[in-house]
Scaffold this motif. Structure first.
Motif, PDB file in Angstrom:
ATOM      1  N   LEU A   1      17.093  34.110  28.898  1.00 53.95           N
ATOM      2  CA  LEU A   1      15.715  33.936  29.358  1.00 53.95           C
ATOM      3  C   LEU A   1      15.577  34.507  30.765  1.00 53.95           C
ATOM      4  N   ASP A   2      14.594  35.400  30.948  1.00 57.95           N
ATOM      5  CA  ASP A   2      14.258  35.835  32.304  1.00 57.95           C
ATOM      6  C   ASP A   2      13.189  34.876  32.842  1.00 57.95           C
ATOM      7  N   PHE A   3      12.739  35.095  34.061  1.00 58.23           N
ATOM      8  CA  PHE A   3      11.802  34.156  34.682  1.00 58.23           C
ATOM      9  C   PHE A   3      10.491  34.058  33.913  1.00 58.23           C
ATOM     10  N   GLU A   4       9.946  35.188  33.458  1.00 61.37           N
ATOM     11  CA  GLU A   4       8.672  35.156  32.721  1.00 61.37           C
ATOM     12  C   GLU A   4       8.815  34.357  31.423  1.00 61.37           C
ATOM     13  N   GLU A   5       9.930  34.551  30.729  1.00 58.97           N
ATOM     14  CA  GLU A   5      10.161  33.806  29.489  1.00 58.97           C
ATOM     15  C   GLU A   5      10.326  32.308  29.788  1.00 58.97           C
ATOM     16  N   PHE A   6      11.001  32.009  30.897  1.00 56.30           N
ATOM     17  CA  PHE A   6      11.161  30.617  31.322  1.00 56.30           C
ATOM     18  C   PHE A   6       9.807  29.991  31.640  1.00 56.30           C
ATOM     19  N   LYS A   7       8.931  30.760  32.337  1.00 57.69           N
ATOM     20  CA  LYS A   7       7.581  30.264  32.642  1.00 57.69           C
ATOM     21  C   LYS A   7       6.828  29.954  31.359  1.00 57.69           C
TER      22      LYS A   7
END
Length: 161
Positions: free
Chosen positions: A140-146
């Motif tokens: 998960l990158d940050f956008e996916e985490f958001k």
């Protein structure tokens, strides 16, 4: 009430009212707004004002509405920034090696430390990541985490009844 005092606002109105008829045309208002960096079409401004000119009261209410809209926009941006800051801090908790991604191992490690992971439940953290892994790279990158964090909780007050 507003950043410009009523006296200053009245002076601005008088300066714009070049023919001293107690009215400011939308053309004059458009030129002023353009000079201070607020770009809009004449037609949009005329529609917003609701006519071709404003008396002082209309001018005052127009200014007041613009200030309130700007404050509301600023507060919304602050809320978004605070939310993103909080989410980024949470993301860094899970991104143990600091590479900008949350791997299955990192997710499992943090959830175990928080007491939220039970190896006996048979759930694989790869399945948890796969649900939100939009580019299918296994992390998960940050956008996916958001996106994952913005999903409403499935436990609602209805289920407690």
């Amino acid at each position: 009430m507003s950043p410009i005092s009523q006296d200053d606002l009245h002076r601005i109105f008088k300066t714009l009212d070049k023919n001293n008829k107690g009215k400011v045309s939308v053309h004059e208002l458009h030129r002023l707004l353009d000079k201070i960096g607020i770009h809009t079409t004449f037609e949009e401004l005329e529609k917003l004002v609701g006519g071709s000119n404003l008396d002082y009261i209309d001018f005052f209410f127009f200014y007041d509405a613009m200030v309130k809209a700007k404050i509301a926009e600023h507060e919304a941006n602050d809320d978004d920034n605070n939310t993103n800051d909080d989410l980024f801090k949470a993301f860094k908790v899970f991104d143990l090696n600091g590479d900008g991604y949350i791997s299955c191992e990192e997710l499992q490690s943090v959830l175990t430390r928080l007491g939220l992971w039970d190896k006996r439940n048979g759930q694989d953290c790869k399945d948890m990541i796969r649900v939100y892994d939009e580019n299918s790279d296994g992390v998960l990158d940050f956008e996916e985490f958001k996106n994952m964090m913005s999903v409403p909780s499935s436990s609602s007050s209805d289920s407690e009844i």
